[in-house]
Design a protein around this motif. Sequence first.
Motif, mmCIF file in Angstrom:
data_model
loop_
_atom_site.group_PDB
_atom_site.id
_atom_site.type_symbol
_atom_site.label_atom_id
_atom_site.label_comp_id
_atom_site.label_asym_id
_atom_site.label_seq_id
_atom_site.Cartn_x
_atom_site.Cartn_y
_atom_site.Cartn_z
ATOM 1 N N ASN A 1 -30.102 -19.650 -3.768
ATOM 2 C CA ASN A 1 -30.648 -20.490 -4.843
ATOM 3 C C ASN A 1 -31.793 -19.773 -5.553
ATOM 4 O OD1 ASN A 1 -28.991 -22.744 -4.318
ATOM 5 N ND2 ASN A 1 -30.344 -23.404 -2.664
ATOM 6 N N GLN A 2 -32.143 -20.305 -6.716
ATOM 7 C CA GLN A 2 -33.196 -19.685 -7.513
ATOM 8 C C GLN A 2 -34.560 -19.652 -6.818
ATOM 9 O OE1 GLN A 2 -30.877 -21.866 -8.749
ATOM 10 N NE2 GLN A 2 -30.991 -21.905 -10.978
ATOM 11 N N ASP A 3 -34.769 -20.545 -5.872
ATOM 12 C CA ASP A 3 -36.073 -20.594 -5.203
ATOM 13 C C ASP A 3 -36.087 -19.792 -3.909
ATOM 14 O OD1 ASP A 3 -34.394 -22.166 -3.739
ATOM 15 O OD2 ASP A 3 -35.721 -23.906 -3.629
ATOM 16 N N SER B 1 -34.125 -20.226 -1.464
ATOM 17 C CA SER B 1 -33.440 -20.965 -0.400
ATOM 18 C C SER B 1 -31.943 -20.666 -0.505
ATOM 19 C CB SER B 1 -33.710 -22.470 -0.529
ATOM 20 O OG SER B 1 -33.107 -22.994 -1.699
ATOM 21 N N GLN C 1 -27.700 -22.107 0.110
ATOM 22 C CA GLN C 1 -26.675 -23.093 0.427
ATOM 23 C C GLN C 1 -25.796 -22.500 1.507
ATOM 24 O OE1 GLN C 1 -28.428 -25.345 -2.109
ATOM 25 N NE2 GLN C 1 -26.610 -26.129 -1.086
ATOM 26 N N HIS D 1 -29.748 -25.032 3.134
ATOM 27 C CA HIS D 1 -29.200 -26.341 2.767
ATOM 28 C C HIS D 1 -27.712 -26.333 3.062
ATOM 29 C CE1 HIS D 1 -33.042 -27.093 0.933
ATOM 30 N NE2 HIS D 1 -32.911 -26.062 0.124
ATOM 31 N N ILE D 2 -27.332 -26.981 4.134
ATOM 32 C CA ILE D 2 -25.916 -26.988 4.498
ATOM 33 C C ILE D 2 -25.214 -28.141 3.796
ATOM 34 C CG2 ILE D 2 -26.254 -28.366 6.616
ATOM 35 C CD1 ILE D 2 -24.013 -26.516 7.845
ATOM 36 N N PHE E 1 -31.440 -13.838 -10.490
ATOM 37 C CA PHE E 1 -30.745 -14.705 -11.436
ATOM 38 C C PHE E 1 -31.015 -14.299 -12.874
ATOM 39 C CE2 PHE E 1 -30.074 -17.581 -7.928
ATOM 40 C CZ PHE E 1 -28.927 -18.254 -8.287
ATOM 41 N N TYR E 2 -32.278 -14.036 -13.174
ATOM 42 C CA TYR E 2 -32.681 -13.983 -14.581
ATOM 43 C C TYR E 2 -33.032 -12.598 -15.089
ATOM 44 C CZ TYR E 2 -32.739 -19.019 -13.878
ATOM 45 O OH TYR E 2 -32.390 -20.294 -13.578
ATOM 46 N N ILE F 1 -27.579 -10.926 -10.978
ATOM 47 C CA ILE F 1 -26.484 -11.086 -10.031
ATOM 48 C C ILE F 1 -26.735 -12.356 -9.229
ATOM 49 C CG2 ILE F 1 -27.609 -9.508 -8.385
ATOM 50 C CD1 ILE F 1 -24.742 -8.715 -7.512
ATOM 51 N N HIS F 2 -25.689 -13.124 -9.056
ATOM 52 C CA HIS F 2 -25.809 -14.369 -8.294
ATOM 53 C C HIS F 2 -25.357 -14.056 -6.890
ATOM 54 C CE1 HIS F 2 -24.637 -15.630 -12.553
ATOM 55 N NE2 HIS F 2 -25.918 -15.406 -12.483
ATOM 56 N N THR G 1 -24.151 -14.128 -3.366
ATOM 57 C CA THR G 1 -23.412 -14.999 -2.457
ATOM 58 C C THR G 1 -22.728 -14.104 -1.421
ATOM 59 O OG1 THR G 1 -21.313 -14.893 -3.658
ATOM 60 C CG2 THR G 1 -22.862 -16.577 -4.377
ATOM 61 N N TRP H 1 -33.641 -19.122 -17.904
ATOM 62 C CA TRP H 1 -35.073 -18.934 -17.720
ATOM 63 C C TRP H 1 -35.417 -17.481 -17.987
ATOM 64 C CZ3 TRP H 1 -39.018 -21.598 -18.283
ATOM 65 C CH2 TRP H 1 -40.256 -21.309 -17.697
ATOM 66 N N VAL I 1 -38.007 -14.420 -16.955
ATOM 67 C CA VAL I 1 -39.043 -14.042 -16.001
ATOM 68 C C VAL I 1 -40.283 -13.513 -16.728
ATOM 69 C CG1 VAL I 1 -37.610 -13.694 -13.961
ATOM 70 C CG2 VAL I 1 -37.805 -11.858 -15.621
ATOM 71 N N LYS J 1 -30.810 -36.201 2.417
ATOM 72 C CA LYS J 1 -31.406 -35.161 3.268
ATOM 73 C C LYS J 1 -32.682 -34.597 2.634
ATOM 74 C CE LYS J 1 -27.143 -33.123 4.567
ATOM 75 N NZ LYS J 1 -26.496 -31.879 4.915
ATOM 76 N N ARG K 1 -30.831 -28.287 -13.123
ATOM 77 C CA ARG K 1 -31.448 -28.129 -11.810
ATOM 78 C C ARG K 1 -32.812 -27.435 -11.930
ATOM 79 N NH1 ARG K 1 -29.015 -24.313 -6.925
ATOM 80 N NH2 ARG K 1 -29.490 -25.756 -5.260
ATOM 81 N N ALA L 1 -36.182 -25.485 -6.621
ATOM 82 C CA ALA L 1 -34.834 -25.707 -7.159
ATOM 83 C C ALA L 1 -33.822 -26.014 -6.061
ATOM 84 C CB ALA L 1 -34.384 -24.485 -7.954
ATOM 85 N N GLY L 2 -34.010 -25.409 -4.899
ATOM 86 C CA GLY L 2 -33.064 -25.618 -3.801
ATOM 87 C C GLY L 2 -33.051 -27.047 -3.294
ATOM 88 N N LEU M 1 -30.584 -13.708 -21.916
ATOM 89 C CA LEU M 1 -29.702 -13.272 -20.837
ATOM 90 C C LEU M 1 -28.313 -13.898 -20.949
ATOM 91 C CD1 LEU M 1 -29.396 -12.061 -17.886
ATOM 92 C CD2 LEU M 1 -30.269 -14.260 -17.084
ATOM 93 N N SER N 1 -20.769 -16.452 -13.381
ATOM 94 C CA SER N 1 -20.018 -16.128 -12.174
ATOM 95 C C SER N 1 -18.771 -16.993 -12.054
ATOM 96 C CB SER N 1 -20.882 -16.307 -10.920
ATOM 97 O OG SER N 1 -21.770 -15.228 -10.765
ATOM 98 N N ASP O 1 -24.674 -27.140 -5.855
ATOM 99 C CA ASP O 1 -24.689 -26.738 -4.450
ATOM 100 C C ASP O 1 -23.580 -25.742 -4.135
ATOM 101 O OD1 ASP O 1 -26.860 -28.088 -3.534
ATOM 102 O OD2 ASP O 1 -25.793 -29.344 -2.112
ATOM 103 N N THR P 1 -20.110 -11.854 -10.409
ATOM 104 C CA THR P 1 -21.025 -12.120 -11.516
ATOM 105 C C THR P 1 -20.727 -11.143 -12.631
ATOM 106 O OG1 THR P 1 -22.784 -12.723 -9.973
ATOM 107 C CG2 THR P 1 -23.455 -12.213 -12.224
#
Lengths: 762, 762
Positions: free
Chosen positions: A472-474, A476, A478, A510-511, A592-593, A599-600, A602, B81, B83, B207, B223, B234-235, B462, B466, B518, B606
Amino acid sequence: MGVGNNMVRVDAIEKVTGGAKYTADLEPKGLLVAKVVRSTIANGVVKSFDLEAALAVPGVVKIVTCFDVPDIQFPTPGHPWSVETAHQDIADRKLLNTRVRVYGDDIAAVIAEDEIAASRAARLVKVEYEEYEPMLTVEAAIAEGATVLHEEKPGNVIAHSSFVVGEGTYQEAVEGEDVVEIDHVYATQSVQHCHIETPISFAYMEKGRIVVTTSTQIPHIVRRVISQALGIPAGEIRVIKPYIGGGFGNKQDVLYEPLNAFLCTQVGGRGVRMEISREETLACTRVRHAIKCHVKAAVKKDGTLVARKFEAYSNQGGYASHAHAIVANTSNEFKQIYHDEKTLESDAYTVYTNIATGGAMRGYGIPQAAFAAECMADDLAVAVHMDPLEFRMKNCMPEGYVDPHTHVACNTYGLKECMEKGRNYIHWDEKRKEYENQTGPVRKGIGMAIFCYKTGVYPISLETASCRMVLNQDGSMQLQMGATEIGQGADTVFTQMAAETTGITEDKVHILSTQDTDITPFDTGAYASRQTYVSGMAVKKAGLIFKDRILDYAAYMLDKEKDTMDIQNNVVVDKESREKLLDMAELATTAFYSLDRSIHITAEATSHCKDNTFATGACFAEVEVDMPLGKVKVTNIVNVHDSGVLINPKLAEAQVHGGMSMGLGYALSEELLFDKSGRPLNDNLLDYKLPTSMDTPDLHVQFVELDDPTGPFGNKALGEPPAIPVAPAIRNAVLNATGVAVDSLPLDPQKLVAHFKAAELI
Amino acid sequence: MGVGNNMVRVDAIEKVTGGAKYTADLEPKGLLVAKVVRSTIANGVVKSFDLEAALAVPGVVKIVTCFDVPDIQFPTPGHPWSVETAHQDIADRKLLNTRVRVYGDDIAAVIAEDEIAASRAARLVKVEYEEYEPMLTVEAAIAEGATVLHEEKPGNVIAHSSFVVGEGTYQEAVEGEDVVEIDHVYATQSVQHCHIETPISFAYMEKGRIVVTTSTQIPHIVRRVISQALGIPAGEIRVIKPYIGGGFGNKQDVLYEPLNAFLCTQVGGRGVRMEISREETLACTRVRHAIKCHVKAAVKKDGTLVARKFEAYSNQGGYASHAHAIVANTSNEFKQIYHDEKTLESDAYTVYTNIATGGAMRGYGIPQAAFAAECMADDLAVAVHMDPLEFRMKNCMPEGYVDPHTHVACNTYGLKECMEKGRNYIHWDEKRKEYENQTGPVRKGIGMAIFCYKTGVYPISLETASCRMVLNQDGSMQLQMGATEIGQGADTVFTQMAAETTGITEDKVHILSTQDTDITPFDTGAYASRQTYVSGMAVKKAGLIFKDRILDYAAYMLDKEKDTMDIQNNVVVDKESREKLLDMAELATTAFYSLDRSIHITAEATSHCKDNTFATGACFAEVEVDMPLGKVKVTNIVNVHDSGVLINPKLAEAQVHGGMSMGLGYALSEELLFDKSGRPLNDNLLDYKLPTSMDTPDLHVQFVELDDPTGPFGNKALGEPPAIPVAPAIRNAVLNATGVAVDSLPLDPQKLVAHFKAAELI
């Protein structure tokens, strides 16, 4: 952080506040309601229906009968499919059955605007049958001239498997030896899972595809079975699994999802809900197989087990479901848990009858095996006047054991340590001495039982699991698993495993609890105590790739070598100095930015597991037996488990509590009863005696933690084992208290009073 | 199969049968309802609330005011966004505003058990204001002593940008030249998107995270903005986007999702729904910016354009939203579409006022630019007695054009071919001749306009997207996009692209339409006509990896070299002979269930796009003008588009139809009006005149298909362009019919009658 800590369940708050969404919580507006019309005979053929009265009920939309469904037989059990025909599950039922094999068989379904209309109409459907004599026992079903239930199995025997360990026959092995022999039939009863949430699903069509939301342990398998049952490609089916209120194996069978899917296609794709009542669940879903084990065993005076002969008859009920896999497991554990100096002869039969169909249930044949093996152990110990614990120490599965057929090995071995730990915890030696020579109507006793349980299904079947991680962007992440949370805490341990592997802390993992076959990585699901072991490996594998990709981006941002860095507590650090280099949140936002390199991140990985290992354990129970009342009070009980490294000790303990509670019901009160027509007598929770908290003593749990080299984090099975040894330990405690060996479950008052009377104790 | 065919929309049946699920269809049971309390002034400060009467309404759960929200300013526009701080969007509002800048500003919110209670209570909230003079025009807002709307911009000017192409000033360029000059102010009005589905969302906590289901074009950006607005990572936010009933840019702003998210946190995480009414949508969401373009232009007698001076003033309304990006786009297109022999001087201003806030709307500043440039072109042509088409041929963006600032190039150039195609289609030359020298009250005319439109936002911002693909057991595939279907047919063209790339036929490509942050691959969403170009590249990239992995498994199964094989119509074939080697279904089943090598084949990629290209086109319109009635009837109209290769010609045509219809309203009837207090006068679809099918002539569409080397399949922008040239073409047709040059939109009867009177035609 990570593996080994007592993280609070990720779903704890949702579950206690009612926020967690189960199937019924997700129902869209305007669903139609379907009710199954059930046979009122156990054995016969539907000749015709009279639907007039039923169709006249206001609100009835459609009635579908067994004459309207596709002419396709399909299998229901939740196994990975086999590409080899010989290993495929038995396809022995249709969506609705013309040939009736159980009382309450699915012969038609009413679709109506509401529950009341559906139920009323279902009751008004008139059926003409050709009726045959119900066969409730294995003996009746294999008798000469018995009616054939499935034409593919003319003698009603689904399978017979046999093996010999050692040389020759049992008879040859004992001949001329100075041994003491016993000959018992140890019999277990039909019990039901009694998960809180009964089977429920709803289905509708979308873009020409069928979407089924269902309470299941095995969403990806449900998809495949619906595809087979309806004869449509798997890709045209989508299965969604929300939180579920327990399964214990009953939801490892694909019971009503195919019918629900079919029914929605019969009303133009409109949504149809199907909720199976408690009464239907008890009688018409699945039960634990009643298995009769005829055991002969010979022991030397010094307690050495010389030879055994094992003959098991599994009462399958009307449909194959998991069929012979259960009693095959029974005979395997009977083989594994004790070592015969000379010979073990084993035969196992699975036989169709007309009682409720046996399926998967926590332990999958092993509770029955443990009842046979552990009764035998105590009966042999009595026969040679030996302490039963000493008998077990002498004859049990040895360190380094390798199964001669499956080659599954004890990679770690905690069985004897479990016995020692339990012995000390419950003061075995003192108590055994103390309870000698009791008199009077109320007597105390102490008993024990041991077991082994392999982890997952390899090499008997396929073990494969996938996992996907998304940054995720922060900073964290998934976590997406194909493996399913079914109340056991899987989501929590996967979260811990992901944290352990990636360096991202649990609070930032975050599941996604809901599985959706359209998007969720493939996994066969929750059964065989496989998920922490098999799916856990997928978490580890995906986690390592994920971490590598994150560090690769860190290398780009920091212009450093990837392998000089690590991630710890959400920070990229220098691998050596552990000095902080880059916050994960900054890395993620940049990834992300970035205008240079967006690149995202995963990662997704399949773990095809080709390993297995034995978990073992023991139960020690202390009882007070009121003989005139036939009442057994468990005054102290402890399970000791050798389950490898504990991912979450608190959750592990809770898992054991649940299993022990199930074992208590199995031991003392639970039994699904049938009248002579095959009709269930106690298909409700008033008459079917599930133990409540008031019936349950304090449950004690001990662990022997050994780091299993094949487990992703040193862990081995723990899901099912706790339910296994409780019943025989209590039976043996009653034996110790009263000298009476009860050879069948449950040890309910009627049975005990009869036994004590026969023994002239009352 | 694949690209270029007229596949029926993947969601066609769902949408026409009502099966497609929109936000309101997915609402769970028991949602609370929130209503925004809106300011009844356009400029001022909330001093206090009296909530007593509102709180007394039965069913009211909570009222949250502008004094209760986090002290955080956040930006609303749907941009990726940045940076870099300098490129970040302007954060100039809070969840609820104390400082009121528009009539109907969000100052409080009522949460109640139902819609009626919420609405009643919202009306009963009493507010005390400090009120300032409303500033409805740019002139008023930049006047000496104007009240400051946002303290960060003391002069109310958000931004001023300027550039010069060529040398010196306009004045210097024309001095001493034998030129004809014109000096006009071309002005466009505020119009609204009028998507069928007004903004709607619902939010609840799960949750500890906030889940928001919303009708948006940009779920991943929603988000991020919620995260900024609430000050949480964000997460901890999950955004779900179902089918949406249109957006046209209004849902490229994050309007009410942050407030909805916040409100659910104020009621313990309970679900809260928030639906914005049509009246609120028209007045309180976003509009197309009213821009005044002051244009001076000089042309030689032979029609050569010598120099231009462009000064644009964009009326931003109360909040920055997309702010200066719009008028910057306006000045860029004004620059690009015509070539000046000497000089173009350009200045653009974006100014806060107190009318409805301008945001993104189909065309994003280009319709305004086209109105200015195309009125100018005709006005210049008239001035030098030249055919307007000839004028354009002589002066328009040339083949091989490269923007001097952004370096975006015409990789393919179809502009002149579009003009030729339209000329022939509408019989331009004949009609221009025919309509010379008309008399009488009803006159006919023919006009045209051209435009260019870049594809996506690179290099200004940008471009990243993906895609994930998953193989199903039957050899079909799941396709997951971060890019969003918003009615334009994106899901269908992505499906075609996936089929084209992988060799799996469209009927076996199952696209997941719902985005869920998610689990859905990241994509910034639907805007800037970017998706087929940018997200399409992600499909291609993921598709190639996916195919490679499939062939890798085929290589294992068949013991052949991977690169000797291909996939065609769901069959693995020999690359050379095209002989069938292996069915995809068999491959897939084996890949899942092989005991030797089980792998769940997926691919995710991506695409960071660092390219752009110009789409161009023209509109030709023929009108009949009833001068006494001030009525313009469009009797014939054709749009000709140079949009690269068409992925789905039928869908492309439909896309053009929609844009043309929007252009017709822009030309003739639509305008959001305000009284002098800044209160909207026609914030409903009775008084706001959107053209209906009865107002719409047959719409004709022609294409010039050129294979753009930078597009994933030769394609370039088509989403927004159709809306661009219609209004100026009609204005120029009216000019041709009547000789009257109307310099502002819309050409409604009041305005036309006034013009015709002034010209003494009536």
